[in-house]
Design a protein around this motif. Sequence first.
Motif, PDB file in Angstrom:
ATOM      1  N   UNK A   9       0.832  -1.206   0.000  1.00 49.74           N
ATOM      2  CA  UNK A   9       0.000   0.000   0.000  1.00 49.74           C
ATOM      3  C   UNK A   9       0.867   1.256   0.000  1.00 49.74           C
ATOM      4  N   UNK A  10       1.928   1.269   0.798  1.00 45.15           N
ATOM      5  CA  UNK A  10       2.800   2.440   0.865  1.00 45.15           C
ATOM      6  C   UNK A  10       3.490   2.696  -0.472  1.00 45.15           C
ATOM      7  N   UNK A  11       4.035   1.643  -1.070  1.00 43.76           N
ATOM      8  CA  UNK A  11       4.752   1.795  -2.342  1.00 43.76           C
ATOM      9  C   UNK A  11       3.824   2.226  -3.467  1.00 43.76           C
ATOM     10  N   UNK A  12       2.629   1.641  -3.513  1.00 45.96           N
ATOM     11  CA  UNK A  12       1.692   2.025  -4.565  1.00 45.96           C
ATOM     12  C   UNK A  12       1.234   3.475  -4.392  1.00 45.96           C
ATOM     13  N   UNK A  64       1.094   8.931  -6.489  1.00 47.67           N
ATOM     14  CA  UNK A  64       1.231  10.361  -6.208  1.00 47.67           C
ATOM     15  C   UNK A  64       2.317  11.014  -7.053  1.00 47.67           C
ATOM     16  N   UNK A  65       3.199  10.190  -7.609  1.00 48.09           N
ATOM     17  CA  UNK A  65       4.250  10.698  -8.498  1.00 48.09           C
ATOM     18  C   UNK A  65       3.937  10.441  -9.963  1.00 48.09           C
ATOM     19  N   UNK A  66       2.669  10.155 -10.263  1.00 49.66           N
ATOM     20  CA  UNK A  66       2.238  10.021 -11.638  1.00 49.66           C
ATOM     21  C   UNK A  66       2.668   8.742 -12.317  1.00 49.66           C
ATOM     22  N   UNK A  67       2.999   7.724 -11.542  1.00 53.23           N
ATOM     23  CA  UNK A  67       3.449   6.455 -12.099  1.00 53.23           C
ATOM     24  C   UNK A  67       2.339   5.407 -11.963  1.00 53.23           C
ATOM     25  N   UNK A  68       2.501   4.298 -12.670  1.00 54.51           N
ATOM     26  CA  UNK A  68       1.592   3.167 -12.512  1.00 54.51           C
ATOM     27  C   UNK A  68       1.722   2.642 -11.091  1.00 54.51           C
ATOM     28  N   UNK A  69       0.654   2.074 -10.521  1.00 55.64           N
ATOM     29  CA  UNK A  69       0.711   1.654  -9.119  1.00 55.64           C
ATOM     30  C   UNK A  69       1.752   0.589  -8.827  1.00 55.64           C
ATOM     31  N   UNK A  70       2.101  -0.212  -9.826  1.00 59.35           N
ATOM     32  CA  UNK A  70       3.049  -1.297  -9.592  1.00 59.35           C
ATOM     33  C   UNK A  70       3.744  -1.662 -10.892  1.00 59.35           C
ATOM     34  N   UNK A  71       4.955  -2.175 -10.754  1.00 59.10           N
ATOM     35  CA  UNK A  71       5.691  -2.626 -11.924  1.00 59.10           C
ATOM     36  C   UNK A  71       5.286  -4.027 -12.351  1.00 59.10           C
ATOM     37  N   UNK A  72       4.547  -4.733 -11.484  1.00 55.88           N
ATOM     38  CA  UNK A  72       4.109  -6.090 -11.811  1.00 55.88           C
ATOM     39  C   UNK A  72       2.581  -6.139 -11.879  1.00 55.88           C
ATOM     40  N   UNK A  73       2.031  -7.325 -11.787  1.00 54.56           N
ATOM     41  CA  UNK A  73       0.591  -7.501 -11.974  1.00 54.56           C
ATOM     42  C   UNK A  73      -0.208  -7.415 -10.686  1.00 54.56           C
ATOM     43  N   UNK A  74       0.391  -6.908  -9.622  1.00 56.21           N
ATOM     44  CA  UNK A  74      -0.347  -6.822  -8.355  1.00 56.21           C
ATOM     45  C   UNK A  74      -1.549  -5.889  -8.493  1.00 56.21           C
ATOM     46  N   UNK A  75      -2.649  -6.276  -7.850  1.00 50.73           N
ATOM     47  CA  UNK A  75      -3.858  -5.455  -7.895  1.00 50.73           C
ATOM     48  C   UNK A  75      -3.603  -4.110  -7.225  1.00 50.73           C
ATOM     49  N   UNK A  76      -4.214  -3.065  -7.742  1.00 50.29           N
ATOM     50  CA  UNK A  76      -4.075  -1.740  -7.147  1.00 50.29           C
ATOM     51  C   UNK A  76      -4.936  -1.656  -5.899  1.00 50.29           C
ATOM     52  N   UNK A  77      -4.303  -1.448  -4.753  1.00 50.07           N
ATOM     53  CA  UNK A  77      -5.030  -1.239  -3.512  1.00 50.07           C
ATOM     54  C   UNK A  77      -4.993   0.230  -3.099  1.00 50.07           C
ATOM     55  N   UNK A  78      -3.919   0.936  -3.448  1.00 53.54           N
ATOM     56  CA  UNK A  78      -3.832   2.357  -3.106  1.00 53.54           C
ATOM     57  C   UNK A  78      -4.909   3.147  -3.848  1.00 53.54           C
ATOM     58  N   UNK A  79      -5.626   4.022  -3.130  1.00 55.84           N
ATOM     59  CA  UNK A  79      -6.680   4.853  -3.707  1.00 55.84           C
ATOM     60  C   UNK A  79      -7.708   4.005  -4.466  1.00 55.84           C
ATOM     61  N   UNK A  80      -8.006   2.843  -3.924  1.00 56.45           N
ATOM     62  CA  UNK A  80      -8.917   1.921  -4.599  1.00 56.45           C
ATOM     63  C   UNK A  80      -9.649   1.094  -3.548  1.00 56.45           C
ATOM     64  N   UNK A  81     -10.698   0.431  -3.960  1.00 56.56           N
ATOM     65  CA  UNK A  81     -11.421  -0.504  -3.110  1.00 56.56           C
ATOM     66  C   UNK A  81     -11.602  -1.789  -3.909  1.00 56.56           C
ATOM     67  N   UNK A  82     -11.170  -2.906  -3.332  1.00 60.40           N
ATOM     68  CA  UNK A  82     -11.245  -4.190  -4.024  1.00 60.40           C
ATOM     69  C   UNK A  82     -12.380  -5.021  -3.426  1.00 60.40           C
ATOM     70  N   UNK A  83     -13.325  -5.478  -4.237  1.00 62.62           N
ATOM     71  CA  UNK A  83     -14.482  -6.202  -3.712  1.00 62.62           C
ATOM     72  C   UNK A  83     -14.194  -7.636  -3.315  1.00 62.62           C
ATOM     73  N   UNK A  84     -12.962  -8.082  -3.513  1.00 67.82           N
ATOM     74  CA  UNK A  84     -12.584  -9.445  -3.138  1.00 67.82           C
ATOM     75  C   UNK A  84     -11.293  -9.393  -2.330  1.00 67.82           C
ATOM     76  N   UNK A  85     -11.267 -10.124  -1.217  1.00 61.75           N
ATOM     77  CA  UNK A  85     -10.043 -10.310  -0.438  1.00 61.75           C
ATOM     78  C   UNK A  85      -9.870 -11.801  -0.226  1.00 61.75           C
ATOM     79  N   UNK A  86      -8.719 -12.337  -0.578  1.00 63.26           N
ATOM     80  CA  UNK A  86      -8.509 -13.771  -0.521  1.00 63.26           C
ATOM     81  C   UNK A  86      -8.868 -14.430  -1.833  1.00 63.26           C
ATOM     82  N   UNK A  87      -8.930 -15.740  -1.834  1.00 59.99           N
ATOM     83  CA  UNK A  87      -9.220 -16.510  -3.041  1.00 59.99           C
ATOM     84  C   UNK A  87     -10.711 -16.834  -3.120  1.00 59.99           C
ATOM     85  N   UNK A  88     -11.307 -16.583  -4.294  1.00 64.03           N
ATOM     86  CA  UNK A  88     -12.720 -16.895  -4.481  1.00 64.03           C
ATOM     87  C   UNK A  88     -12.891 -18.409  -4.610  1.00 64.03           C
TER      88      UNK A  88
END
Length: 337
Positions: A171-174, A179-203
């Motif tokens: 969360x801190x890194x994203x 805030x510096x105008x970059x993509x939230x992550x360099x990999x495929x991790x879901x964006x959690x910063x400034x976002x809300x994810x409707x799933x936590x854990x494995x469906x």
Amino acid sequence: MRTINLAVVGATGLVGEAILKLLAERELPLGELYALASDSGAGNRISFASRSLTVTDAAQFDFSKVDVAIFAAGAPASQALVPVAAESGALAVDLSPAYRYDDAVPLIVADVNDELLAQARETNIVACADAATVQLLRALKPINDMAPIQEVVVTQLQAASATGRSGVDQLAQQSVRLLNGMAPSEDAKAQIAFNVLPVSGQVQENGYSSEELKLMLESRRVLAGQQLQVLVTTVRVPVFYGHGQSVTVRAVQPLSAGQAVTLWEGEQDLIVQENDDPQAMSPVAMVEGQPELRISRIREDMEGTGAISYFSVADNVRWGAALNAVKIVEKLLKDYL
């Protein structure tokens, strides 16, 4: 009360650090205290009260040296080392999910089903419920004592720290990157910063996530012996520490908001916030680092069915996980050690 020798496995993690702080604050009568971690953390120094402790490799530790070992290092470490500790005669208090569904092991929420601690010596293992379960059931316990609960509907707002230090770091890194105008992550991790994810854990196949099922199944196991329907939706939110729970509860007898407030005000480390100022109405920021559960927005069902709804917040690391484990050790020391 006699002194005990105690080990904390996972002492360098978020929960382990919180446990050590609480042990010092609550002045548990300790003889020797051992800080244990994986081999990568061995040799590091950590502070405890006015002392400095050297971290020891948990895999090489002789658990016969201690009366109690608190495991806060995750399921793989618990699966490997809890049996070793138990067989050596130490009482293992495990915060991981490794033993929560083992019928031979008591699953405990302190101040809710303490009587099951009498079974602890049968296997030398006690399983601690998840922080979300602790938060839910501590609030429901006084209601359930007055009138058995039939139905609970929970929407859980889950903090990043539910996944440990890695979740906090993510969360801190994203946040910094966005805030510096970059993509939230360099990999495929879901964006959690400034976002809300409707799933936590494995469906799972039934549509519920592993985090939702965990809260549902643990609640039913802790409140065993009664018909209880628990429906959960878990949402990941961009908060470092502190779970929020929006709860609607229906018991066999109608409940009023006033009854609920009276019941909660008689509970230790539960705070009822009746101020109608949104900034004072139990925001998550009020509980970070605090050993307390705050309850607000208590209201009755408009249809007159006798259900009530409320909102609660608690620091999932310090209160839901660490304090629950420390309270369990205190109760074991008082009555069973």
